[in-house]
Write a protein that holds these residues in place. Structure first.
Motif, mmCIF file in Angstrom:
data_model
loop_
_atom_site.group_PDB
_atom_site.id
_atom_site.type_symbol
_atom_site.label_atom_id
_atom_site.label_comp_id
_atom_site.label_asym_id
_atom_site.label_seq_id
_atom_site.Cartn_x
_atom_site.Cartn_y
_atom_site.Cartn_z
ATOM 1 N N GLY B 76 0.888 -1.139 -0.010
ATOM 2 C CA GLY B 76 0.015 0.027 -0.041
ATOM 3 C C GLY B 76 0.837 1.250 -0.123
ATOM 4 N N LEU B 77 2.150 1.352 -0.182
ATOM 5 C CA LEU B 77 3.042 2.299 -0.031
ATOM 6 C C LEU B 77 3.408 3.153 -1.250
ATOM 7 C CD1 LEU B 77 5.688 1.634 2.847
ATOM 8 C CD2 LEU B 77 3.234 2.338 3.074
ATOM 9 N N ALA B 78 3.492 2.266 -2.192
ATOM 10 C CA ALA B 78 3.981 2.912 -3.387
ATOM 11 C C ALA B 78 3.080 3.040 -4.464
ATOM 12 C CB ALA B 78 5.116 1.969 -4.261
ATOM 13 N N THR B 79 3.048 4.176 -5.318
ATOM 14 C CA THR B 79 1.970 3.987 -6.331
ATOM 15 C C THR B 79 2.728 3.678 -7.599
ATOM 16 O OG1 THR B 79 2.688 6.202 -7.127
ATOM 17 C CG2 THR B 79 0.900 5.916 -5.553
ATOM 18 N N PHE B 80 2.080 3.187 -8.695
ATOM 19 C CA PHE B 80 2.691 3.302 -10.041
ATOM 20 C C PHE B 80 3.809 4.306 -10.287
ATOM 21 C CE2 PHE B 80 -0.533 -0.048 -11.008
ATOM 22 C CZ PHE B 80 0.379 -1.100 -11.055
ATOM 23 N N GLN B 81 3.626 5.363 -9.835
ATOM 24 C CA GLN B 81 4.602 6.480 -10.446
ATOM 25 C C GLN B 81 5.743 6.517 -9.397
ATOM 26 O OE1 GLN B 81 1.085 7.167 -10.428
ATOM 27 N NE2 GLN B 81 1.191 6.744 -12.596
ATOM 28 N N VAL B 86 10.517 6.706 2.138
ATOM 29 C CA VAL B 86 11.166 5.557 3.121
ATOM 30 C C VAL B 86 11.690 4.405 2.234
ATOM 31 C CG1 VAL B 86 11.121 3.673 4.746
ATOM 32 C CG2 VAL B 86 9.945 5.838 5.214
ATOM 33 N N GLN B 87 10.743 3.924 1.172
ATOM 34 C CA GLN B 87 11.243 2.891 0.198
ATOM 35 C C GLN B 87 12.445 3.576 -0.758
ATOM 36 O OE1 GLN B 87 7.315 2.350 -1.364
ATOM 37 N NE2 GLN B 87 7.558 0.293 -1.056
ATOM 38 N N GLY B 99 17.211 -8.305 1.486
ATOM 39 C CA GLY B 99 15.931 -7.763 1.476
ATOM 40 C C GLY B 99 14.780 -8.357 2.322
ATOM 41 N N TYR B 100 15.076 -9.582 2.806
ATOM 42 C CA TYR B 100 13.923 -10.145 3.493
ATOM 43 C C TYR B 100 13.378 -9.599 4.589
ATOM 44 C CZ TYR B 100 11.399 -14.471 4.230
ATOM 45 O OH TYR B 100 10.609 -15.402 4.513
ATOM 46 N N CYS B 101 14.182 -8.772 5.389
ATOM 47 C CA CYS B 101 13.694 -7.954 6.554
ATOM 48 C C CYS B 101 12.932 -6.764 5.980
ATOM 49 C CB CYS B 101 14.633 -7.637 7.342
ATOM 50 S SG CYS B 101 15.666 -6.618 6.770
ATOM 51 N N GLY B 102 13.207 -6.415 4.586
ATOM 52 C CA GLY B 102 12.818 -5.087 4.139
ATOM 53 C C GLY B 102 11.283 -4.722 4.360
ATOM 54 N N PRO B 103 10.187 -5.816 3.757
ATOM 55 C CA PRO B 103 8.907 -5.144 4.115
ATOM 56 C C PRO B 103 8.582 -4.673 5.399
ATOM 57 C CG PRO B 103 9.143 -7.202 2.680
ATOM 58 C CD PRO B 103 10.520 -6.778 3.303
ATOM 59 N N GLY B 104 9.054 -5.428 6.543
ATOM 60 C CA GLY B 104 8.749 -5.480 7.904
ATOM 61 C C GLY B 104 9.446 -4.110 8.310
ATOM 62 N N MET B 105 10.833 -4.178 8.153
ATOM 63 C CA MET B 105 11.548 -2.789 8.384
ATOM 64 C C MET B 105 11.055 -1.654 7.784
ATOM 65 S SD MET B 105 14.411 -3.026 10.055
ATOM 66 C CE MET B 105 15.483 -4.373 10.064
ATOM 67 N N ILE B 106 10.445 -1.470 6.661
ATOM 68 C CA ILE B 106 9.965 -0.202 5.906
ATOM 69 C C ILE B 106 8.583 -0.168 6.550
ATOM 70 C CG2 ILE B 106 8.785 0.521 3.842
ATOM 71 C CD1 ILE B 106 11.475 -0.784 2.422
ATOM 72 N N ILE B 145 16.127 6.385 6.880
ATOM 73 C CA ILE B 145 15.039 6.839 7.581
ATOM 74 C C ILE B 145 15.163 8.339 7.986
ATOM 75 C CG2 ILE B 145 13.483 6.718 9.714
ATOM 76 C CD1 ILE B 145 14.327 3.491 9.592
ATOM 77 N N GLN B 146 16.300 8.945 8.261
ATOM 78 C CA GLN B 146 16.622 10.202 8.675
ATOM 79 C C GLN B 146 16.500 11.122 7.528
ATOM 80 O OE1 GLN B 146 20.313 9.492 10.455
ATOM 81 N NE2 GLN B 146 19.733 10.831 12.205
ATOM 82 N N GLU B 147 16.706 10.349 6.218
ATOM 83 C CA GLU B 147 16.802 11.102 5.002
ATOM 84 C C GLU B 147 15.269 11.223 4.599
ATOM 85 O OE1 GLU B 147 19.076 12.490 2.674
ATOM 86 O OE2 GLU B 147 20.356 12.497 4.684
#
Lengths: 332, 158
Positions: B76-81, B86-87, B99-106, B145-147
């Motif tokens: 639900g975070l990204a759009t096609f554009q 954060v991503q 990348g396995y932790c990625g979805p949860g981390m983000i 995350i700071q950025e």
């Protein structure tokens, strides 16, 4: 009372197998749209290998990294590679890709030379062009040269090559030989705080300086080093597989404790400016060596802080406290 | 049993057995495979999703418990554009490796930034404490995350 300490550890680490063959093969083809395709048997495990290998092919062919398509790790279609082990991918697979890309490039130089009225050895591949050395205005776009070579001369731009690091077997009597063709070096410094009433160790900062040759992708090398340090911190203070009657009693993350974001110290990473003439564009490797000096540096820092030598990892609070009490008893 | 939830803004209904976890329902019933099954006991955090504004381990929450809730997953975070900031920053800074932790981390990071517009390093570390990463040492994630916080604040100020 919280005691502060600083410790240092240095290491060297070899790239590739000890004497034993560990070849990589690669195929590189340049396409008529000026892009290239790399076939490699090695695998991406998150370390960024395929990005780095794509960069190496791009640099050899004078095209953009985005224009290189890397096909990897399919035994039906990709050439043999020993694999993502022994910290060898950038160095060994990278060298195979340079050699393969140079063969594909040579076909382009031979095709372009008569059109530019020079000899093939007077050409270079840069900025998506085949260009006369020292004459930046005399060039042909690389896609046109590929099409000319393929369609007019009947010589598609393709190259296959393999690389196996040259070694010399070690003499069993003298121990002399050349077990590896490249070595990397690093120093890490740990700043710790030790509570001498509980034995608890907190790593405050790790400063890591690594020689990886010329890094192909400094951001990815930095990430490798930071990850290696986290494994080293876990190795030093937390991680231990516990057995009882031959069965592991902590086979899950509830009681096999690894570093979380709260356990990781501040990290400062620096790369030494170096060039290895045997590596692809001066590169050697990162991989395993990133985790080698961390635990030793932390143990030296614990000694600096509270004067005890922990020689059995992980240095849990219980072990450190027991060592401190032992030392205090000896003094008393 | 029938469970009705809102996932990424869309109403969804599934007929699941009572022991079904939210993670299993998201993955098997709704084909939302971004949230990963890691340890399945709430230690690793790769199944993290946001339920009614709280980040939860979806492997520990029963689907029935989430009935009537608003659930946000990595899909639900990204759009096609455009990627979510954060991503995008995770990508730009090389914050993920395997990348396995990625979805949860983000998702944990996104939920933090929803609640705290300019988190300190310690606050970020705290928010990620339930998400394990074996590859990166977390450093580049914290920087990303700071950025991302900076970018979100700049965009909102415009």
């Amino acid at each position: 009372m919280i005691k502060r300490g600083k410790g240092m550890a240095c290491m060297w680490y070899p790239i590739g197998f000890t004497v034993a063959a560990n070849a990589s093969a690669a195929t590189v083809k340049v396409n008529t749209d000026g892009t290239a395709t790399v076939l490699t048997g090695t695998v991406e495990t998150g370390q960024g290998a395929l990005t780095v290998l794509g960069q190496i092919a791009a640099q050899t062919l004078g095209i953009a990294t985005d224009d290189v398509h890397v096909v990897s790790a399919d035994t039906d279609s990709t050439p043999m590679d020993t694999g993502a082990i022994a910290s060898r991918t950038t160095y060994v697979t990278g060298n195979a890709i340079v050699l393969a890309a140079e063969k594909a490039r040579e076909i382009l130089f031979e095709a372009a030379a008569p059109l530019l009225n020079v000899r093939p050895e007077q050409l270079e591949a840069v900025d998506k062009k085949i260009r006369v050395l020292s004459f930046p205005d005399r060039f042909l776009p690389i896609d046109k040269v590929v099409a000319h070579a393929e369609n007019t001369l009947g010589k598609p731009s393709i190259g296959s090559a393999s690389y196996n690091p040259p070694t010399v077997e070690m003499d069993p009597e003298t121990g002399q030989g050349k077990p590896f063709n490249a070595y990397v070096y690093a120093t890490q410094i740990a700043d710790v705080e030790v509570d001498d009433e509980t034995g608890e160790v907190e790593v405050k900062k790790i400063t890591a300086v690594h020689d990886c040759g010329t890094p192909i992708n400094p951001m990815l090398v930095e990430g490798q080093i930071q990850g290696g340090i986290s494994m080293g911190v876990g190795f030093a203070l937390q991680e231990e597989i516990l057995f009882k009657d031959g069965t592991q009693i902590n086979p899950n993350l509830t009681n096999y404790i690894m570093p979380t974001s709260l356990d990781m110290p501040e990290l400062e990473v620096e790369l030494v400016d170096n060039y290895d003439p045997t590596g692809p564009f001066g590169a050697k490797g990162a991989g395993e060596p990133t985790a080698v000096p961390t635990a030793a540096a932390i143990m030296n820092a614990i000694y600096d802080a509270v004067g005890v030598r922990i020689t059995n990892l992980p240095a849990t609070a219980e072990k450190v406290l027991a060592a401190i009490q032992e030392k205090n008893k000896a003094v008393a | 049993m029938k469970v009705e939830i809102t996932v990424n803004g869309e109403k969804k209904i599934a007929d699941v057995s009572p022991e079904t976890t939210l993670l299993k329902m998201l993955r098997d019933e709704f084909d939302l495979t971004g949230a990963k099954l890691g340890c399945d006991v709430g230690d690793c955090g790769t199944c993290t999703v946001v339920v009614d504004g709280e980040s939860v381990n979806s492997c520990l929450m029963l689907a029935a418990r989430a009935s009537g809730s608003e659930v946000l997953t990595i899909e639900g975070l990204a759009t096609f554009q455009k990627l979510h900031p954060v991503q995008q920053k995770f990508e730009d800074l090389g914050a993920l490796q395997c990348g396995y932790c990625g979805p949860g981390m983000i998702m944990s990071a996104k939920n933090l930034l929803d609640k705290n517009k300019s988190p300190s390093v310690d606050e970020i570390r705290d928010a990620l404490a339930g998400n394990l990463c074996r590859c990166t040492g977390y450093t580049k994630m914290i920087e990303a995350i700071q950025e991302a916080a900076k970018e979100i604040n700049t965009t909102n100020a415009l």
